[in-house]
Each structure stands twice: as structure tokens, then as C-alpha cells.
Write a protein that holds these residues in place. Structure first.
Motif, PDB file in Angstrom:
ATOM      1  N   GLY A 179       0.839  -1.122   0.153  1.00 55.44           N
ATOM      2  CA  GLY A 179      -0.020  -0.069  -0.052  1.00 55.44           C
ATOM      3  C   GLY A 179       0.806   1.291  -0.233  1.00 55.44           C
ATOM      4  N   SER A 180       1.824   1.328  -0.939  1.00 55.75           N
ATOM      5  CA  SER A 180       2.785   2.127  -1.115  1.00 55.75           C
ATOM      6  C   SER A 180       2.132   3.646  -0.907  1.00 55.75           C
ATOM      7  CB  SER A 180       3.868   2.057  -2.117  1.00 55.75           C
ATOM      8  OG  SER A 180       2.861   1.740  -3.173  1.00 55.75           O
ATOM      9  N   ASP A 181       0.983   4.118  -1.315  1.00 55.26           N
ATOM     10  CA  ASP A 181       0.732   5.400  -1.410  1.00 55.26           C
ATOM     11  C   ASP A 181       0.543   6.084   0.172  1.00 55.26           C
ATOM     12  OD1 ASP A 181      -1.221   3.618  -1.402  1.00 55.26           O
ATOM     13  OD2 ASP A 181      -2.621   4.976  -2.088  1.00 55.26           O
ATOM     14  N   LEU A 182       0.624   4.954   0.889  1.00 56.69           N
ATOM     15  CA  LEU A 182       0.264   5.507   2.444  1.00 56.69           C
ATOM     16  C   LEU A 182       1.348   5.957   3.138  1.00 56.69           C
ATOM     17  CD1 LEU A 182      -2.064   2.459   3.771  1.00 56.69           C
ATOM     18  CD2 LEU A 182      -2.780   4.936   3.579  1.00 56.69           C
ATOM     19  N   TRP A 183       2.527   5.579   2.525  1.00 58.96           N
ATOM     20  CA  TRP A 183       3.914   5.739   3.469  1.00 58.96           C
ATOM     21  C   TRP A 183       4.662   6.993   2.999  1.00 58.96           C
ATOM     22  CZ3 TRP A 183       1.924   2.922   6.742  1.00 58.96           C
ATOM     23  CH2 TRP A 183       1.215   1.647   6.377  1.00 58.96           C
ATOM     24  N   ARG A 184       4.552   7.370   1.596  1.00 57.49           N
ATOM     25  CA  ARG A 184       5.366   8.449   1.423  1.00 57.49           C
ATOM     26  C   ARG A 184       4.053   9.504   0.688  1.00 57.49           C
ATOM     27  NH1 ARG A 184       7.333   3.963  -2.331  1.00 57.49           N
ATOM     28  NH2 ARG A 184       5.865   3.899  -4.038  1.00 57.49           N
ATOM     29  N   PRO A 185       4.576  10.995   0.852  1.00 59.12           N
ATOM     30  CA  PRO A 185       5.600  11.481   1.618  1.00 59.12           C
ATOM     31  C   PRO A 185       5.767  10.903   3.137  1.00 59.12           C
ATOM     32  CG  PRO A 185       4.275  13.118   1.134  1.00 59.12           C
ATOM     33  CD  PRO A 185       3.582  12.026   0.512  1.00 59.12           C
ATOM     34  N   GLU A 186       6.843  11.265   3.637  1.00 58.45           N
ATOM     35  CA  GLU A 186       6.865  10.773   5.065  1.00 58.45           C
ATOM     36  C   GLU A 186       5.888  11.613   5.902  1.00 58.45           C
ATOM     37  OE1 GLU A 186       8.883   8.502   6.463  1.00 58.45           O
ATOM     38  OE2 GLU A 186       8.209   9.026   8.315  1.00 58.45           O
ATOM     39  N   GLU A 187       5.475  12.808   5.644  1.00 56.90           N
ATOM     40  CA  GLU A 187       4.386  13.478   6.588  1.00 56.90           C
ATOM     41  C   GLU A 187       3.206  12.824   6.445  1.00 56.90           C
ATOM     42  OE1 GLU A 187       5.864  15.509   3.573  1.00 56.90           O
ATOM     43  OE2 GLU A 187       7.823  15.579   4.928  1.00 56.90           O
ATOM     44  N   ARG A 188       2.859  12.344   5.131  1.00 56.02           N
ATOM     45  CA  ARG A 188       1.663  11.421   5.170  1.00 56.02           C
ATOM     46  C   ARG A 188       1.450  10.495   5.986  1.00 56.02           C
ATOM     47  NH1 ARG A 188      -0.733   9.476  -0.488  1.00 56.02           N
ATOM     48  NH2 ARG A 188      -1.267  11.886  -0.673  1.00 56.02           N
ATOM     49  N   ALA A 189       2.617   9.663   5.966  1.00 57.97           N
ATOM     50  CA  ALA A 189       2.797   8.543   6.826  1.00 57.97           C
ATOM     51  C   ALA A 189       2.392   8.935   8.267  1.00 57.97           C
ATOM     52  CB  ALA A 189       3.844   7.636   6.611  1.00 57.97           C
ATOM     53  N   THR A 190       3.286   9.942   8.611  1.00 67.46           N
ATOM     54  CA  THR A 190       2.741  10.280  10.306  1.00 67.46           C
ATOM     55  C   THR A 190       1.609  10.717  10.166  1.00 67.46           C
ATOM     56  OG1 THR A 190       5.226  11.151  10.100  1.00 67.46           O
ATOM     57  CG2 THR A 190       3.762  12.044  11.928  1.00 67.46           C
ATOM     58  N   MET A 191       0.766  11.268   9.386  1.00 66.17           N
ATOM     59  CA  MET A 191      -0.565  11.794   9.562  1.00 66.17           C
ATOM     60  C   MET A 191      -1.369  11.005   9.513  1.00 66.17           C
ATOM     61  SD  MET A 191      -2.168  14.793   7.194  1.00 66.17           S
ATOM     62  CE  MET A 191      -2.874  13.753   6.085  1.00 66.17           C
ATOM     63  N   VAL A 192      -1.300   9.784   8.747  1.00 70.97           N
ATOM     64  CA  VAL A 192      -2.055   8.572   8.770  1.00 70.97           C
ATOM     65  C   VAL A 192      -1.998   7.943  10.240  1.00 70.97           C
ATOM     66  CG1 VAL A 192      -2.495   6.208   7.850  1.00 70.97           C
ATOM     67  CG2 VAL A 192      -2.044   8.330   6.474  1.00 70.97           C
ATOM     68  N   ALA A 193      -0.585   7.848  10.479  1.00 70.05           N
ATOM     69  CA  ALA A 193      -0.473   7.096  12.081  1.00 70.05           C
ATOM     70  C   ALA A 193      -1.148   7.918  13.170  1.00 70.05           C
ATOM     71  CB  ALA A 193       1.217   7.169  12.157  1.00 70.05           C
ATOM     72  N   GLU A 194      -1.136   9.098  13.012  1.00 72.14           N
ATOM     73  CA  GLU A 194      -1.777  10.061  14.047  1.00 72.14           C
ATOM     74  C   GLU A 194      -3.194   9.767  14.017  1.00 72.14           C
ATOM     75  OE1 GLU A 194      -0.719  11.450  16.933  1.00 72.14           O
ATOM     76  OE2 GLU A 194       1.332  10.692  16.471  1.00 72.14           O
ATOM     77  N   ASP A 195      -3.842   9.654  12.868  1.00 75.82           N
ATOM     78  CA  ASP A 195      -5.274   9.700  12.697  1.00 75.82           C
ATOM     79  C   ASP A 195      -5.773   8.032  13.117  1.00 75.82           C
ATOM     80  OD1 ASP A 195      -5.401  12.153  11.764  1.00 75.82           O
ATOM     81  OD2 ASP A 195      -5.660  11.628   9.615  1.00 75.82           O
ATOM     82  N   LEU A 196      -4.832   7.245  12.724  1.00 72.33           N
ATOM     83  CA  LEU A 196      -5.112   5.846  13.312  1.00 72.33           C
ATOM     84  C   LEU A 196      -5.119   5.902  14.769  1.00 72.33           C
ATOM     85  CD1 LEU A 196      -5.296   2.744  12.664  1.00 72.33           C
ATOM     86  CD2 LEU A 196      -2.760   2.680  12.731  1.00 72.33           C
ATOM     87  N   LEU A 197      -4.115   6.323  15.323  1.00 69.69           N
ATOM     88  CA  LEU A 197      -4.015   6.407  16.875  1.00 69.69           C
ATOM     89  C   LEU A 197      -5.122   6.951  17.375  1.00 69.69           C
ATOM     90  CD1 LEU A 197      -0.313   7.337  17.369  1.00 69.69           C
ATOM     91  CD2 LEU A 197      -1.445   4.992  17.918  1.00 69.69           C
ATOM     92  N   ALA A 198      -5.784   7.975  16.883  1.00 75.83           N
ATOM     93  CA  ALA A 198      -7.164   8.639  17.579  1.00 75.83           C
ATOM     94  C   ALA A 198      -7.917   7.851  17.137  1.00 75.83           C
ATOM     95  CB  ALA A 198      -7.316   9.947  16.602  1.00 75.83           C
ATOM     96  N   LEU A 199      -8.257   7.056  16.058  1.00 78.58           N
ATOM     97  CA  LEU A 199      -9.370   6.083  15.901  1.00 78.58           C
ATOM     98  C   LEU A 199      -9.283   5.032  17.013  1.00 78.58           C
ATOM     99  CD1 LEU A 199      -9.646   5.911  12.235  1.00 78.58           C
ATOM    100  CD2 LEU A 199     -11.160   6.739  13.609  1.00 78.58           C
ATOM    101  N   ILE A 200      -7.958   4.571  17.141  1.00 78.00           N
ATOM    102  CA  ILE A 200      -8.065   3.518  18.239  1.00 78.00           C
ATOM    103  C   ILE A 200      -8.357   3.944  19.439  1.00 78.00           C
ATOM    104  CG2 ILE A 200      -6.244   2.086  19.389  1.00 78.00           C
ATOM    105  CD1 ILE A 200      -4.684   1.993  16.805  1.00 78.00           C
ATOM    106  N   VAL A 201      -7.703   5.101  20.027  1.00 76.81           N
ATOM    107  CA  VAL A 201      -8.485   5.520  21.382  1.00 76.81           C
ATOM    108  C   VAL A 201      -9.730   5.719  21.238  1.00 76.81           C
ATOM    109  CG1 VAL A 201      -7.963   7.409  22.910  1.00 76.81           C
ATOM    110  CG2 VAL A 201      -5.995   6.524  21.664  1.00 76.81           C
ATOM    111  N   SER A 202     -10.300   6.288  20.397  1.00 76.09           N
ATOM    112  CA  SER A 202     -11.656   6.522  20.437  1.00 76.09           C
ATOM    113  C   SER A 202     -12.502   5.329  20.390  1.00 76.09           C
ATOM    114  CB  SER A 202     -12.033   7.471  19.058  1.00 76.09           C
ATOM    115  OG  SER A 202     -13.354   7.094  18.459  1.00 76.09           O
ATOM    116  N   ALA A 203     -12.092   4.205  19.717  1.00 76.01           N
ATOM    117  CA  ALA A 203     -12.652   2.995  19.789  1.00 76.01           C
ATOM    118  C   ALA A 203     -12.590   2.245  21.274  1.00 76.01           C
ATOM    119  CB  ALA A 203     -12.111   1.935  18.795  1.00 76.01           C
TER     120      ALA A 203
END
Lengths: 214, 214
Positions: A179-203
Motif C-alpha cells: 500500500g505504498s501510497d500510504l507511506w510517502r511522503p513521510e509526512e503523510r505516513a505520520t499523519m495517517v499514523a496519528e489519525d489511526l491512533l486517534a481512531l484506536i483511542v476513540s474505539a
DNA sequence: TGTACATCAGTGAACGCGCGTTCACTGATGTAC
DNA sequence: TGTACATCAGTGAACGCGCGTTCACTGATGTAC
């Protein structure tokens, strides 16, 4: 006497243990955990091919030591992520930090992470490894309990699984390059990670989302 | 003329291609994807060690063919999970079914799943593989869009990642045997999976849980 | 139904390779005196 | 400061192994006639 790695005379490398572990990391990053051989590690450490034996026993011993180091670093990275939080941060932020630590570990120590995913290569009965491997999961477990102290066993298990699996899955997909379009550029990967963490905490904090009984 | 696998004379196995792929599955399950060798596959198929070449070219070709079969089966398993839903099921149920299909695939075809996690062993430029590998992700993607059609790109990406990573992570942890108390007894694993799917769907449909901007 | 023949799936010997492990050894180290 | 010595980290030759790939071959198959 200074320890200058590459040795002067022929005997007594000085820091061979470290040099061999570093060689493992190099090889794992270049060609994956299965490409690690004692001979190649020795070659990179500038040492004869049988020199690892006194330090690690056999090949499995070397990989187990490397994996143990990985577990220790994972726990440290999680704790470091907790430390960056402002004092008095709420438990939700702490749970997210644990996940952030896991993701950071996988990213910053890719070789250790990749070996962590190859349980069959190491000796899982090794005492040091067992001890080191308990920490990270315990940290996640405690962080979840702080966020949602009153869950019944089933709901707790589901949230623990969600948190662990998604953060692990995220890291594994990234390490594998899927799923390479998730990881570059680097800032996107960080953003996806933060959003993922927010979803996890919320769940994890949502009141009673487990209703799919069949 | 009946095709009886083991051959009578010496030449012309009859179903060697299939026999070799089955051998790959056996070996992966017993000893992992790295343990697969052309010679061992040939041995298990009851055939000389060079017999794979006409069918698959080289080792990588064999593994790529096996992985392609895996992607096809993953898509099929997802579709089968959709088919078990009562007609007119809501999109939420369809999204859960896609995840259920992924988990079922990993459980029922463990060898294919484990090879799927070793992208470096296969030829990712192979045309057949590329085509087969697109389907599963497309199915997930469509199911998510049906559930939450109005997400902006960022929120969509976060939910796609959560869904994919958690279901993949769950399957990977199970395949690796990590966190063993989650997987036995079998009913517990199923229950954890269902609760996980419910949490995922709930997170994917929750209105705007992405607020952690920094 | 019978025959000739092209095809090509599968054979088996051979190649060179890198591996893990063993083992008797050597020589640098650092401690005891 | 100097010397004797035990330790043991690292050496290098040797072992047996299984691997992937090549290659000239053989013989079953099924089609053309």
C-alpha cells in the motif's frame, strides 16, 4: 586502552558482540531476516567465521540475542513516547503514546521489528528474551486499563486486540512496503499514523460498541 | 484416461503443477516460507528435482504462482463472506463481512497467508500476480465507501488503514502464535474476531473522530 | 484401425556454491606474585 | 617495574550437506495421415 572495533593484532576484537549484532541489523535491512548467516555476520565484523560461537553459541543464539535487544528497545521507545507528553496528560493521550511508541520502534529499528515478526527464527524459551518480551505488552495493557478501567473481560480483550493488531498491522504493512501510497511522503505516513491512533483511542474509550452478538 | 497423480510409467505426472503447489503449502505450514526449496517440492510430488522448471521456470516463479493463487482465494473468500449475508444487508454488515473474509482466508489458507507476508520472495512485477492482488483491496475499498461515502481523503485514508491494518495485524499475530491466550479455544478467537470487526465498523462509521491535529 | 512422428514433460548426472559446526591451535590479555 | 602464567577470544582448515540451475537425454502422448 581504547576499544577501536577493528582490532590491531589479530586476536581480541574488543567489541565483537556489538559488531555482530550490528551486522545482523545490516543484513536484515538489506535482505531480510532469513538472509542472516553466521559467516556473513563474521565477514562484516571483520572476523573469522567461527568467532561468533564463544559469544552466542549458535546461529539461533545470535538471533535470539538480537530479538531480545529489540524487545528492550521497543519498551524503551514506548516509555520515551510517554515522556514527551506534557505532565498530567490524560490516560487517552498516554494510550496513544504507547501506540506511537510501537510505530516509532518499527520505523526506527526496522531490523529489530522485522525479526520480531519471525518468531520461528529465535529461541522462545530463552529466559532473557521472555523477560524482555513481556514489557511492551504489559505497557499497552496498563495504558488501556487506565483509559477504560471498568470493561468486562470480553470487551477488554476486544479493545486490546484492536489496539495491538492495528498498530502492529500498520507497522508490518509499512515495513513490507504494501500500500505504498500510504507511506510517502513521510509526512503523510505520520499523519495517517496519528489519525489511526486517534481512531484506536476513540474505539477503546467508546462506551459499549460491542453488540454484534450472534 | 484418469489422472492418478502419482504416475505409472515414469514420465508425465499428469497433475504436476497442482502437486507442486500443494507441496509448497505443506512446507510453508510445516517450516515457513523460507523452507520451501524446489528439491523438497519435487520430492513431495514424487518427481525428479528438476521437474518444476518446465512449469514454473525457477523457484521465484513457483512461489509467485503460489502467491497469485493466494490472492485469488482471498478475493473469493471475501466474496463468499458477502454471500452468506441475508439479502439487503446494510453496508455496515458488508464491510464487516469483507473483514471476516480476510480473517477466514488467513485461517483457512495459512500457507497462502504466510507467503503473502513475504513480498520479497515473489516477483511483484508478474502480471498475473498484480492483477490478482488488486482485487482484495478494491473490495475493502468499495465496502468502506458504501459505509461512509462522504469522507474527505484524509479521513477515508485513516479508516481504510485502520480496517486493513487491524484485520491484517490480527491475522498475522494469530498466524505467528503471538498472544496465545487470544486464539484458544477456537470459539474465543471467533468471538474476539467478531468484536474486533464490530469495533472497526463502528470506528469507520463514526462521524468525525479525527481531531488530533498537531 | 494402424503407423509415423513431433512435442515436450520429466530424468538424472554434474556443476559450483555457501552454509553451520567442529576442533586443535595461537596469541593477546590481565592477574598473581 | 618486571616476569610467569592461566584464560579464553578468535583462527583457519576441514567436514558433510542441501541447494538452484544447466543440459543432454528419454520416452509417453496425441495428432496427422
Amino acid at each position: 586502552m581504547t576499544v577501536t572495533a577493528k582490532a590491531k593484532g589479530r586476536h581480541h576484537h574488543g567489541a565483537l558482540r556489538r559488531a555482530l549484532l550490528d551486522a545482523v541489523a545490516e543484513i536484515v535491512i538489506e535482505d531480510g531476516p532469513e538472509a542472516v548467516t553466521l559467516r556473513e555476520c563474521a565477514r562484516r565484523a571483520g572476523v573469522s567465521h567461527a568467532a561468533a560461537a564463544p559469544h552466542f553459541g549458535d546461529k539461533r543464539g545470535l538471533l535470539t540475542a538480537f530479538a531480545t535487544e529489540g524487545e528492550t528497545r521497543l519498551a524503551e521507545t514506548m516509555l520515551a513516547a510517554l515522556d514527551t507528553l506534557p505532565g498530567g496528560s490524560p490516560p487517552e493521550a498516554r494510550l496513544a503514546a504507547i501506540g506511537r511508541g510501537y510505530i516509532a520502534f518499527a520505523r526506527n529499528w526496522p531490523a529489530h521489528f522485522r525479526l520480531k515478526c519471525r518468531a520461528n527464527l529465535i529461541d522462545r524459551t530463552n529466559r532473557d528474551w521472555c523477560e524482555a518480551a513481556e514489557r511492551p505488552f504489559a505497557l499497552l495493557s496498563e495504558a488501556l486499563d487506565a483509559v477504560a478501567p471498568d470493561l468486562d473481560a470480553r470487551a477488554r480483550r476486544a479493545r486490546l486486540t484492536l489496539a495491538w493488531a492495528s498498530v502492529h498491522g500498520f507497522s508490518a504493512l509499512r515495513a513490507e512496503g504494501s500500500g505504498s501510497d500510504l507511506w510517502r511522503p513521510e509526512e503523510r505516513a505520520t499523519m495517517v499514523a496519528e489519525d489511526l491512533l486517534a481512531l484506536i483511542v476513540s474505539a477503546c474509550t467508546s462506551p459499549a460498541p460491542t453488540r454484534q452478538t450472534e
